[in-house]
Scaffold this active site. Structure first.
Site, PDB file in Angstrom:
ATOM      1  N   TYR A  32      -7.328  55.675   0.017  1.00  0.00           N
ATOM      2  CA  TYR A  32      -7.105  55.607   1.457  1.00  0.00           C
ATOM      3  C   TYR A  32      -5.701  56.068   1.802  1.00  0.00           C
ATOM      4  O   TYR A  32      -4.825  56.164   0.945  1.00  0.00           O
ATOM      5  CB  TYR A  32      -7.342  54.186   1.975  1.00  0.00           C
ATOM      6  CG  TYR A  32      -6.193  53.226   1.728  1.00  0.00           C
ATOM      7  CD1 TYR A  32      -5.305  52.907   2.754  1.00  0.00           C
ATOM      8  CD2 TYR A  32      -5.987  52.646   0.476  1.00  0.00           C
ATOM      9  CE1 TYR A  32      -4.252  52.038   2.529  1.00  0.00           C
ATOM     10  CE2 TYR A  32      -4.940  51.779   0.258  1.00  0.00           C
ATOM     11  CZ  TYR A  32      -4.065  51.471   1.288  1.00  0.00           C
ATOM     12  OH  TYR A  32      -3.020  50.620   1.063  1.00  0.00           O
ATOM     13  N   LYS A 149      -3.116  55.156  -4.607  1.00  0.00           N
ATOM     14  CA  LYS A 149      -3.344  54.404  -3.375  1.00  0.00           C
ATOM     15  C   LYS A 149      -4.828  54.046  -3.279  1.00  0.00           C
ATOM     16  O   LYS A 149      -5.579  54.549  -2.446  1.00  0.00           O
ATOM     17  CB  LYS A 149      -2.878  55.188  -2.151  1.00  0.00           C
ATOM     18  CG  LYS A 149      -2.661  54.312  -0.919  1.00  0.00           C
ATOM     19  CD  LYS A 149      -1.963  55.080   0.183  1.00  0.00           C
ATOM     20  CE  LYS A 149      -1.778  54.261   1.439  1.00  0.00           C
ATOM     21  NZ  LYS A 149      -0.817  53.165   1.281  1.00  0.00           N
ATOM     22  N   GLU A 182       8.464  46.830  -5.780  1.00  0.00           N
ATOM     23  CA  GLU A 182       8.275  47.114  -4.355  1.00  0.00           C
ATOM     24  C   GLU A 182       7.799  45.848  -3.669  1.00  0.00           C
ATOM     25  O   GLU A 182       7.783  44.774  -4.267  1.00  0.00           O
ATOM     26  CB  GLU A 182       7.277  48.260  -4.169  1.00  0.00           C
ATOM     27  CG  GLU A 182       5.923  48.012  -4.811  1.00  0.00           C
ATOM     28  CD  GLU A 182       5.000  49.225  -4.730  1.00  0.00           C
ATOM     29  OE1 GLU A 182       5.359  50.222  -4.093  1.00  0.00           O
ATOM     30  OE2 GLU A 182       3.897  49.148  -5.311  1.00  0.00           O
ATOM     31  N   LEU A 206       4.030  52.634  -5.626  1.00  0.00           N
ATOM     32  CA  LEU A 206       3.338  53.627  -4.817  1.00  0.00           C
ATOM     33  C   LEU A 206       4.346  54.655  -4.304  1.00  0.00           C
ATOM     34  O   LEU A 206       5.405  54.262  -3.794  1.00  0.00           O
ATOM     35  CB  LEU A 206       2.650  52.961  -3.625  1.00  0.00           C
ATOM     36  CG  LEU A 206       1.875  53.917  -2.722  1.00  0.00           C
ATOM     37  CD1 LEU A 206       0.586  54.356  -3.388  1.00  0.00           C
ATOM     38  CD2 LEU A 206       1.604  53.296  -1.368  1.00  0.00           C
TER      39      LEU A 206
END
Length: 288
Positions: A32, A149, A182, A206
């Site tokens: 996505y 992702k 992250e 990511l």
């Protein structure tokens, strides 16, 4: 009722139907993207679609839309939904099979779904424009392919909820070496003595599009020092400023971690400078 896109057609969201045998539903088997759009102007369209194409290739989903085809669909979807301040959610799953099996099926057609949702107007970076965040910290317990992702986001959801349950808006994560990775749904930056640092890209992180755009903008349009390097938890807790970045929220200043203030406990001056630069240059995409 908003309109959505599903497998070649635009329709009211209430009419959209996806089979429960879709592998996106059964396995989270898909990729996505979320692209922000402000009054019809897209932010980072090209790198978002580049990342989607890389993700689809990495998990072996055959779907070969060009950038132009994605852009045409997105433009129509934005027009149908009023072209305000909107996020565009793009979702490609492997598709629907007649049975449930872990191995990739042959001969199935990917499911393509897209919808829009309202997002806040972006901060300008001027005094008083920031919405500050307080966050929790935790050991990163997600899988080892965070650079993809994937729509399978349970690990991220659990970490995010961990912060929410503690009364915070996010959770920042550290690996088993106490190194910053992250947030549960964003990338992370720190500032110390005017130097901006963010972890280097690898399987733990990511490759965020806001991160990508911000690094380019800072290096092109400012004299600020920017580093991509390993960052220890001790450095995060001792930072003058901590930021989180995401497509729907841009640059988010963090003023407290686990209830303890970051720096002065106020939004810092480097954030103001960086957000103003981002606001000025985020639409610099020649391909849309």
């Amino acid at each position: 009722m908003s309109d959505v896109y599903l497998n070649g057609s635009f329709m009211p969201a209430s009419e959209a139907r996806i089979s429960p045998m879709d592998r996106g539903f059964l396995f989270g088997d898909g990729i996505y993207e979320v692209i922000p759009s402000y009054q019809g102007k897209l932010v980072g369209f090209t790198p978002h679609i580049d990342r989607m194409q890389r993700g689809l290739a990495e998990i072996g989903i055959q779907f070969d839309w060009s950038h132009a085809q994605w852009l045409e669909m997105i433009r129509q979807l934005l027009d149908l939904n009023g072209n305000g301040d909107l996020g565009i959610y793009l979702h490609v799953s492997r598709g629907t099979d007649s049975k449930r099996g872990h191995a990739f099926p042959s001969g199935v057609t990917p499911t393509v779904f897209a919808f829009t949702f309202a997002i806040n107007p972006p901060p300008t970076g001027l005094p008083g424009s920031a919405k500050s965040f307080q966050v929790a910290s935790a050991q990163d317990l997600r899988w080892k392919r965070c650079h993809i992702k994937s729509t399978a986001l349970l690990g991220n959801v659990l970490h995010h909820q961990q912060g929410v349950d503690a009364g915070y808006q996010e959770t920042i994560l550290f690996n088993d070496q106490d190194e910053l990775t992250e947030g549960s749904s964003c990338n992370a930056f720190i500032v110390k003595d005017g130097v901006i640092s963010t972890p280097p890209l690898d399987h733990q992180i990511l490759p965020g599009i806001t991160r990508l755009l911000l690094l380019h903008i800072l290096r092109t349009h400012s004299t600020l020092t920017v580093q991509e390097r390993v960052i220890s938890k001790a450095e995060v807790l001792d930072a003058d400023e901590v930021w989180l970045t995401s497509s729907s929220k841009e640059l988010m200043p963090v003023v407290a971690i686990d209830g303890k203030p970051v720096g002065s406990g106020e939004v810092g001056p480097v954030w103001h400078q960086a957000q103003q630069l981002f606001a000025a240059h985020k639409f610099d995409d020649p391909h849309q």
